[in-house]
Design a protein around this motif. Structure first.
Motif, PDB file in Angstrom:
ATOM      1  N   VAL A  86       0.854  -1.187   0.000  1.00 57.12           N
ATOM      2  CA  VAL A  86       0.000   0.000   0.000  1.00 57.12           C
ATOM      3  C   VAL A  86       0.890   1.237   0.000  1.00 57.12           C
ATOM      4  N   PHE A  87       0.590   2.169  -0.884  1.00 59.10           N
ATOM      5  CA  PHE A  87       1.304   3.445  -0.954  1.00 59.10           C
ATOM      6  C   PHE A  87       0.322   4.518  -0.504  1.00 59.10           C
ATOM      7  N   LYS A  88       0.384   4.848   0.784  1.00 54.71           N
ATOM      8  CA  LYS A  88      -0.596   5.744   1.398  1.00 54.71           C
ATOM      9  C   LYS A  88      -0.616   7.124   0.762  1.00 54.71           C
ATOM     10  N   ASP A  89       0.558   7.704   0.527  1.00 62.02           N
ATOM     11  CA  ASP A  89       0.608   9.062  -0.024  1.00 62.02           C
ATOM     12  C   ASP A  89      -0.034   9.147  -1.407  1.00 62.02           C
ATOM     13  N   GLN A  90       0.107   8.114  -2.197  1.00 63.57           N
ATOM     14  CA  GLN A  90      -0.456   8.103  -3.552  1.00 63.57           C
ATOM     15  C   GLN A  90      -1.863   7.504  -3.580  1.00 63.57           C
ATOM     16  N   LYS A  91      -2.323   6.986  -2.438  1.00 63.24           N
ATOM     17  CA  LYS A  91      -3.644   6.358  -2.312  1.00 63.24           C
ATOM     18  C   LYS A  91      -3.833   5.248  -3.335  1.00 63.24           C
ATOM     19  N   VAL A  92      -2.810   4.399  -3.418  1.00 62.20           N
ATOM     20  CA  VAL A  92      -2.839   3.295  -4.366  1.00 62.20           C
ATOM     21  C   VAL A  92      -2.207   2.069  -3.709  1.00 62.20           C
ATOM     22  N   ARG A 118     -16.749   2.669   3.068  1.00 64.59           N
ATOM     23  CA  ARG A 118     -16.881   3.943   3.782  1.00 64.59           C
ATOM     24  C   ARG A 118     -15.679   4.853   3.555  1.00 64.59           C
ATOM     25  N   SER A 119     -14.940   4.602   2.495  1.00 68.26           N
ATOM     26  CA  SER A 119     -13.804   5.442   2.083  1.00 68.26           C
ATOM     27  C   SER A 119     -12.633   5.455   3.064  1.00 68.26           C
ATOM     28  N   CYS A 120     -12.516   4.429   3.869  1.00 65.13           N
ATOM     29  CA  CYS A 120     -11.333   4.298   4.733  1.00 65.13           C
ATOM     30  C   CYS A 120     -10.157   3.851   3.865  1.00 65.13           C
ATOM     31  N   PRO A 121      -8.937   4.190   4.255  1.00 66.39           N
ATOM     32  CA  PRO A 121      -7.800   3.690   3.495  1.00 66.39           C
ATOM     33  C   PRO A 121      -7.519   2.231   3.842  1.00 66.39           C
ATOM     34  N   VAL A 122      -7.303   1.416   2.807  1.00 66.12           N
ATOM     35  CA  VAL A 122      -6.892   0.037   3.068  1.00 66.12           C
ATOM     36  C   VAL A 122      -5.497   0.102   3.657  1.00 66.12           C
ATOM     37  N   ASP A 123      -5.120  -0.934   4.430  1.00 64.28           N
ATOM     38  CA  ASP A 123      -3.827  -0.822   5.104  1.00 64.28           C
ATOM     39  C   ASP A 123      -2.895  -2.006   4.933  1.00 64.28           C
ATOM     40  N   GLU A 124      -3.374  -3.097   4.318  1.00 65.13           N
ATOM     41  CA  GLU A 124      -2.475  -4.236   4.148  1.00 65.13           C
ATOM     42  C   GLU A 124      -2.920  -5.120   2.998  1.00 65.13           C
ATOM     43  N   VAL A 125      -1.957  -5.901   2.536  1.00 67.88           N
ATOM     44  CA  VAL A 125      -2.229  -6.946   1.563  1.00 67.88           C
ATOM     45  C   VAL A 125      -1.720  -8.226   2.214  1.00 67.88           C
ATOM     46  N   THR A 159      -5.613 -11.001  -0.313  1.00 68.77           N
ATOM     47  CA  THR A 159      -6.606  -9.935  -0.332  1.00 68.77           C
ATOM     48  C   THR A 159      -6.002  -8.605   0.115  1.00 68.77           C
ATOM     49  N   ILE A 160      -6.663  -7.546  -0.333  1.00 68.38           N
ATOM     50  CA  ILE A 160      -6.352  -6.173   0.096  1.00 68.38           C
ATOM     51  C   ILE A 160      -7.356  -5.888   1.196  1.00 68.38           C
ATOM     52  N   ASN A 161      -6.879  -5.509   2.369  1.00 70.96           N
ATOM     53  CA  ASN A 161      -7.736  -5.458   3.552  1.00 70.96           C
ATOM     54  C   ASN A 161      -7.928  -4.054   4.103  1.00 70.96           C
ATOM     55  N   CYS A 162      -9.177  -3.779   4.483  1.00 68.89           N
ATOM     56  CA  CYS A 162      -9.533  -2.503   5.084  1.00 68.89           C
ATOM     57  C   CYS A 162      -9.721  -2.702   6.587  1.00 68.89           C
TER      58      CYS A 162
END
Length: 160
Positions: free
Chosen positions: A82-88, A108-115, A119-122
């Motif tokens: 996850v690249f938080k600054d780029q939101k990708v 709910r538009s939360c940032p995902v935080d792990e893979v 899966t990509i997980n929120c």
């Protein structure tokens, strides 16, 4: 009528005697309308092209691709980062196949935080998205993650 003259007219009517037919409610409604007219006038642009000012901008490196997000070797097969600054979030579902998705959960538009675990997980409400295509794998989300385009050149992954 210009917004400034509307305000003057409203101010005059606010000070008029009650027998003039002006009520407190009428004056307040008029002030609200004048304020709305001022907002509309302030928001109106000088051209009607619909351009929000971002069209035609190039990335700092020129040519359409931005700075490298990561080295391809940093993205594990069957996982991602996850690249938080780029939101990708960039994933590698199979060897040599790199995909990117929005890192903003569709629930709910939360940032995902792990893979993890494919899966990509929120973290907010437990939504999970498949790394193969961003589709919902569990949780309350009902829409897949938005896919982003990436390029891989010289071992570097960049947003397209």
């Amino acid at each position: 009528m210009e917004p400034a003259s509307q305000v003057e007219e409203i101010e005059q009517s606010a000070t008029a005697a009650p027998e003039g037919g002006n009520t407190r409610r009428g004056v307040l409604i008029g002030v609200g309308l004048a304020g709305a007219a001022g907002v509309v006038a302030a928001c109106g642009g000088s051209d009607d092209s619909g351009d929000n000012g971002s069209a035609g901008q190039q990335s700092p490196t020129g040519g359409g691709g931005g700075a490298a997000l990561a080295q391809a070797s940093e993205i594990p097969v069957g996982g991602g980062k996850v690249f938080k600054d780029q939101k990708v979030v960039v994933v590698q579902p199979t060897q040599g196949t790199f995909k990117a998705f929005s890192a903003v959960c569709t629930h709910r538009s939360c940032p995902v935080d792990e893979v993890a675990g494919g899966t990509i997980n929120c973290p907010c409400h437990g939504s999970k998205f498949k790394i193969a295509d961003g589709s919902v794998a569990g949780g309350p989300a009902t829409k897949p993650l938005e896919e982003k385009q990436v390029t891989v050149a010289d071992g570097q992954i960049k947003l397209a």
